[in-house]
Scaffold this motif. Structure first.
Motif, PDB file in Angstrom:
ATOM      1  N   GLU A 319       0.828  -1.206   0.000  1.00  9.16           N
ATOM      2  CA  GLU A 319       0.000   0.000   0.000  1.00  9.16           C
ATOM      3  C   GLU A 319       0.863   1.258   0.000  1.00  9.16           C
ATOM      4  OE1 GLU A 319      -2.541  -0.386   3.362  1.00  9.16           O
ATOM      5  OE2 GLU A 319      -3.908  -1.811   2.385  1.00  9.16           O
ATOM      6  N   ILE A 320       1.965   1.204   0.745  1.00  4.96           N
ATOM      7  CA  ILE A 320       2.891   2.345   0.762  1.00  4.96           C
ATOM      8  C   ILE A 320       3.479   2.564  -0.626  1.00  4.96           C
ATOM      9  CG2 ILE A 320       5.094   3.184   1.663  1.00  4.96           C
ATOM     10  CD1 ILE A 320       4.434   1.766   4.288  1.00  4.96           C
ATOM     11  N   ILE A 321       3.901   1.465  -1.282  1.00  2.00           N
ATOM     12  CA  ILE A 321       4.452   1.553  -2.631  1.00  2.00           C
ATOM     13  C   ILE A 321       3.403   2.080  -3.604  1.00  2.00           C
ATOM     14  CG2 ILE A 321       5.339   0.189  -4.561  1.00  2.00           C
ATOM     15  CD1 ILE A 321       6.679  -1.631  -2.476  1.00  2.00           C
ATOM     16  N   SER A 322       2.164   1.622  -3.449  1.00  4.61           N
ATOM     17  CA  SER A 322       1.077   2.094  -4.308  1.00  4.61           C
ATOM     18  C   SER A 322       0.860   3.591  -4.139  1.00  4.61           C
ATOM     19  CB  SER A 322      -0.202   1.323  -3.984  1.00  4.61           C
ATOM     20  OG  SER A 322      -1.283   1.784  -4.763  1.00  4.61           O
ATOM     21  N   ASN A 323       0.950   4.086  -2.902  1.00  7.81           N
ATOM     22  CA  ASN A 323       0.786   5.524  -2.648  1.00  7.81           C
ATOM     23  C   ASN A 323       1.940   6.320  -3.249  1.00  7.81           C
ATOM     24  OD1 ASN A 323      -1.618   5.170  -1.228  1.00  7.81           O
ATOM     25  ND2 ASN A 323      -0.554   4.910   0.738  1.00  7.81           N
ATOM     26  N   ILE A 324       3.143   5.747  -3.198  1.00  6.26           N
ATOM     27  CA  ILE A 324       4.305   6.406  -3.811  1.00  6.26           C
ATOM     28  C   ILE A 324       4.099   6.533  -5.319  1.00  6.26           C
ATOM     29  CG2 ILE A 324       6.775   6.166  -4.332  1.00  6.26           C
ATOM     30  CD1 ILE A 324       7.102   4.879  -1.572  1.00  6.26           C
ATOM     31  N   LEU A 325       3.615   5.462  -5.931  1.00  5.80           N
ATOM     32  CA  LEU A 325       3.361   5.503  -7.376  1.00  5.80           C
ATOM     33  C   LEU A 325       2.247   6.492  -7.713  1.00  5.80           C
ATOM     34  CD1 LEU A 325       3.602   1.712  -8.301  1.00  5.80           C
ATOM     35  CD2 LEU A 325       5.298   3.508  -8.675  1.00  5.80           C
ATOM     36  N   GLU A 326       1.245   6.575  -6.854  1.00  5.06           N
ATOM     37  CA  GLU A 326       0.172   7.553  -7.036  1.00  5.06           C
ATOM     38  C   GLU A 326       0.748   8.970  -7.053  1.00  5.06           C
ATOM     39  OE1 GLU A 326      -4.082   8.633  -7.083  1.00  5.06           O
ATOM     40  OE2 GLU A 326      -3.118   6.682  -7.235  1.00  5.06           O
ATOM     41  N   PHE A 327       1.586   9.261  -6.063  1.00  5.58           N
ATOM     42  CA  PHE A 327       2.238  10.565  -5.984  1.00  5.58           C
ATOM     43  C   PHE A 327       3.110  10.795  -7.215  1.00  5.58           C
ATOM     44  CE2 PHE A 327       6.220  12.750  -5.004  1.00  5.58           C
ATOM     45  CZ  PHE A 327       5.751  14.013  -4.663  1.00  5.58           C
ATOM     46  N   TYR A 328       3.838   9.764  -7.643  1.00  4.63           N
ATOM     47  CA  TYR A 328       4.749   9.889  -8.782  1.00  4.63           C
ATOM     48  C   TYR A 328       3.996  10.247 -10.065  1.00  4.63           C
ATOM     49  CZ  TYR A 328       8.132   8.502 -12.384  1.00  4.63           C
ATOM     50  OH  TYR A 328       8.957   8.486 -13.476  1.00  4.63           O
ATOM     51  N   LYS A 329       2.843   9.634 -10.275  1.00  3.51           N
ATOM     52  CA  LYS A 329       2.080   9.917 -11.491  1.00  3.51           C
ATOM     53  C   LYS A 329       1.537  11.344 -11.488  1.00  3.51           C
ATOM     54  CE  LYS A 329       0.871   5.112 -12.471  1.00  3.51           C
ATOM     55  NZ  LYS A 329      -0.194   4.095 -12.568  1.00  3.51           N
ATOM     56  N   TRP A 330       1.062  11.793 -10.305  1.00  2.57           N
ATOM     57  CA  TRP A 330       0.621  13.189 -10.213  1.00  2.57           C
ATOM     58  C   TRP A 330       1.800  14.144 -10.416  1.00  2.57           C
ATOM     59  CZ3 TRP A 330      -4.023  14.864 -10.816  1.00  2.57           C
ATOM     60  CH2 TRP A 330      -5.127  14.089 -10.428  1.00  2.57           C
ATOM     61  N   TYR A 331       2.941  13.781  -9.861  1.00  5.28           N
ATOM     62  CA  TYR A 331       4.147  14.602 -10.022  1.00  5.28           C
ATOM     63  C   TYR A 331       4.531  14.720 -11.501  1.00  5.28           C
ATOM     64  CZ  TYR A 331       9.175  14.815 -10.876  1.00  5.28           C
ATOM     65  OH  TYR A 331      10.401  15.080 -11.413  1.00  5.28           O
ATOM     66  N   CYS A 332       4.530  13.582 -12.209  1.00  2.78           N
ATOM     67  CA  CYS A 332       4.905  13.586 -13.631  1.00  2.78           C
ATOM     68  C   CYS A 332       3.987  14.502 -14.436  1.00  2.78           C
ATOM     69  CB  CYS A 332       4.860  12.172 -14.201  1.00  2.78           C
ATOM     70  SG  CYS A 332       6.226  11.124 -13.702  1.00  2.78           S
ATOM     71  N   SER A 333       2.687  14.403 -14.210  1.00  5.63           N
ATOM     72  CA  SER A 333       1.739  15.214 -14.977  1.00  5.63           C
ATOM     73  C   SER A 333       1.950  16.703 -14.721  1.00  5.63           C
ATOM     74  CB  SER A 333       0.305  14.806 -14.637  1.00  5.63           C
ATOM     75  OG  SER A 333       0.038  15.008 -13.262  1.00  5.63           O
ATOM     76  N   ILE A 334       2.119  17.073 -13.451  1.00  8.05           N
ATOM     77  CA  ILE A 334       2.317  18.496 -13.116  1.00  8.05           C
ATOM     78  C   ILE A 334       3.674  18.978 -13.630  1.00  8.05           C
ATOM     79  CG2 ILE A 334       2.598  20.119 -11.199  1.00  8.05           C
ATOM     80  CD1 ILE A 334       0.643  18.316  -9.613  1.00  8.05           C
ATOM     81  N   TYR A 335       4.707  18.152 -13.467  1.00  3.42           N
ATOM     82  CA  TYR A 335       6.061  18.544 -13.898  1.00  3.42           C
ATOM     83  C   TYR A 335       6.127  18.782 -15.405  1.00  3.42           C
ATOM     84  CZ  TYR A 335      11.038  18.226 -14.913  1.00  3.42           C
ATOM     85  OH  TYR A 335      12.299  18.484 -15.377  1.00  3.42           O
ATOM     86  N   LEU A 336       5.562  17.873 -16.184  1.00  9.03           N
ATOM     87  CA  LEU A 336       5.628  17.991 -17.641  1.00  9.03           C
ATOM     88  C   LEU A 336       4.924  19.252 -18.133  1.00  9.03           C
ATOM     89  CD1 LEU A 336       4.989  14.272 -18.670  1.00  9.03           C
ATOM     90  CD2 LEU A 336       7.114  15.537 -18.940  1.00  9.03           C
TER      91      LEU A 336
END
Length: 625
Positions: A319-336
């Motif tokens: 679940e922790i890893i899943s939350n990290i990936l969730e954050f990562y995908k939001w980060y990628c979209s905002i960063y790009l």
């Protein structure tokens, strides 16, 4: 202001296209939203008309945790152990404490009374299972007793009528997913084969496209030495590997978890490569570039650890890893999106395909979070589609760079050829001048001896001998002088050069050219126009098989006007397509003609070609007009 209007339009188009596409896919290409009958409390009743279309078995499966039941266990009704109704996709583990374990899934389908063929398309189930249809073992993947793993998407066809029991007992001891996590499909063999075949076609098309991009990128990288292609090459290679493995799983069963681990690691490497290319295109500063790539590298490392040590990772850890990936995908979209907008604000060199691809990819990540319950019927997930789109967009940019490099190389080669020809012309002109100077020097040297003889006749007052000697000297004296066609050195050198090579090749060369020593016209431009016209006329004469070869040159450069008229014989074989003269030496339009047109267009002049018994070119330019 115009630039900001464009970015608003591109942003709006990107958002609208992605929103429409992803919402459409969610509604009409989603197993969870597809309008089909669903089981209720482990029972699905179908009429004859319901079988025509495929359906997805999602809801209310009977699930017996930690038990591997067979049909014999249900002869006298349901076993006494704990049972719950589960929906496929709502959980990725057998128990609430671990991804590993065993369990039994059961569903009763009431089919029409008439016996007929039906099929069930099973997704990848981790990591071994037995499929029973009624009392028959129809499919065995791996071995649930000996912990032998075997994973593959499989379709099973069977004859059935009336009450039909579908039972799967599943055992997982290695994969970080367990049980049935993707919905099985049910229908006629024709319907499911069509769906399966179309998916194979889509993935094959994407794989072939990505692999072609990879091969072309490698070729361009090696031949043209374009460093910009390096990361793009890795991106296309990663997508080829990812899609290639998806294709392989349609045809082969895998007993190793490695291929799935590699596939997930490659998938997040694709994110890294996209960000790396984006950073290079948008000229992101070094610090932000290092930070963004480090975050992506960390996610790749995280999945590597998850793959290697999945047995020791608890549900809470996952679940922790899943939350990290969730954050990562939001980060990628905002960063790009944000870095693209910053680049657009600070740079005039803006790549609209890149911005469209980045925003499309970013919105795919957003919709992947908005619509998490999505399982495509055809094709891939939102992010898989967007990766293919962004590769197309990046391909447009990369191939434009390649095209510019090729055009530059061709232009550079042509300029080198023109310069070499001009140097050869001036060398030849200098050689002739030197030869004439040497002849003049010799004539001057001989003149001193003639003067001494004539002076001696004068001293002796032998006027008859002096007269006879002078008559003989006048008949035999010859002082070579260079031929001058006009006062302009550049034009005169060109005309002298082609006069000599025409003479050596039995081509009659006739010139009438009037030009001052200084003309309001750059030497480079006059060389390109007159040099290419003379070269084309000379080569046309060389291709003639008869001996009636000629070139006629008429020209005048008075005040601000340049007029050139060149006519020549030719072999009556000229290729013209859409008004363009094709080269006789290679495929495509002749570079010489294109060079002439570009110079003439620069001054707003006119160039006209007439083809009858002779080939005639007319150039007229008002230099300051």
């Amino acid at each position: 202001m115009v630039k900001y209007k464009k970015i608003i339009i591109i942003t709006f188009i990107s958002a609208l296209c992605s929103a429409f596409l992803f919402h459409f896919l969610y509604k009409f290409n989603n197993k969870y939203t597809y309008n089909s009958l669903q089981p209720v409390n482990g029972i699905l009743k179908l009429e004859k008309d319901d079988i025509d279309n495929y359906m997805f078995l999602i809801y209310d499966w009977e699930f017996y945790s930690d038990e591997l039941y067979t049909p014999k266990d249900f002869i006298n009704g349901k076993p006494a152990s704990f049972m719950e109704y589960v929906s496929i996709g709502e959980r990725t583990s057998m128990t609430n404490s671990s991804a590993f374990g065993k369990g039994t899934y059961r569903l009763n389908i009431f089919l029409p009374d008439e016996n007929a063929k039906y099929s069930i398309l099973l997704p990848e189930i981790y990591s071994s299972y037995n499929l029973y249809i009624n009392d028959n073992l129809e499919l065995q993947m791996g071995n649930t007793d000996k912990n032998k793993k075997e994973i593959q998407s499989r379709m099973v066809t069977f004859n059935a009528s009336g009450r039909t029991q579908i039972l799967l007992n599943v055992f997982n001891s290695s994969h970080y997913y367990s049980g049935i996590i993707y919905p099985p499909s049910f229908g006629t063999p024709k319907t499911l084969n069509t769906m399966r075949g179309f998916n194979i076609f889509i993935y094959t098309l994407i794989f072939v496209s990505a692999f072609i991009c990879f091969i072309v990128s490698i070729y361009m990288d090696l031949v043209l030495k374009l460093s910009k292609l390096n990361i793009f090459t890795l991106l296309t290679l990663a997508l080829s590997i990812y899609i290639g493995q998806d294709l392989l799983r349609y045809f082969f069963a895998f007993s190793s978890e490695l291929i799935y681990s590699v596939n997930m690691i490659v998938w997040y490497l694709i994110y890294t490569f996209i960000i790396a290319i984006h950073n290079k295109i948008c000229k992101v500063n070094k610090f932000i570039n290092v930070i963004s790539l480090s975050i992506s590298a960390f996610v790749c490392l995280l999945f590597t650890v998850l793959s290697l040590f999945s047995f020791n990772i608890s549900i809470h850890g996952r679940e922790i890893i899943s939350n990290i990936l969730e954050f990562y995908k939001w980060y990628c979209s905002i960063y790009l999106i944000s870095t693209t907008l910053i680049f657009f604000r600070d740079s005039d060199n803006f790549y609209y395909p890149s911005f469209f691809g980045n925003t499309f990819f970013a919105f795919s990540l957003v919709f992947d979070r908005i619509y998490p319950i999505f399982e495509p019927i055809y094709g891939g997930w939102f992010t898989e589609i967007s990766v293919f789109v962004i590769i197309i967009c990046l391909s447009l940019i990369q191939w434009k760079n390649v095209a510019d490099a090729v055009i530059f190389k061709l232009t550079f080669d042509e300029e080198q050829r023109q310069m070499k020809r001009q140097v050869d012309i001036h060398k030849n002109h200098y050689k002739e001048l030197s030869k004439n100077i040497e002849n003049t020097r010799k004539s001057y040297h001989d003149m001193r001896h003639h003067l001494r003889v004539m002076q001696n006749f004068l001293k002796e007052e032998n006027y008859i001998a002096l007269s006879e000697y002078m008559d003989s000297f006048e008949k035999n004296i010859y002082v070579a002088s260079p031929i001058s066609y006009c006062k302009n050195v550049t034009i005169d050198a060109l005309l002298n050069y082609y006069s000599q090579i025409c003479d050596r090749n039995n081509i009659h060369f006739d010139v009438k050219f009037e030009a001052a020593s200084l003309i309001p016209f750059p030497d480079t431009d006059i060389t390109i126009i007159l040099g290419n016209l003379l070269e084309n006329a000379f080569e046309a004469c060389l291709r003639q098989e008869d001996n009636n070869k000629f070139i006629s040159v008429k020209g005048k450069c008075i005040k601000d006007n340049l007029f050139i008229n060149i006519s020549n014989s030719f072999n009556k074989k000229i290729k013209v397509i859409n008004g363009k003269f094709l080269s006789s030496k290679k495929q495509g339009e002749g570079i010489g003609i294109k060079s002439i047109n570009s110079i003439v267009d620069k001054y707003g002049g006119i160039v006209d070609f007439e083809i009858n018994d002779i080939f005639e070119v007319l150039v007229n330019i008002a230099i300051n007009g």
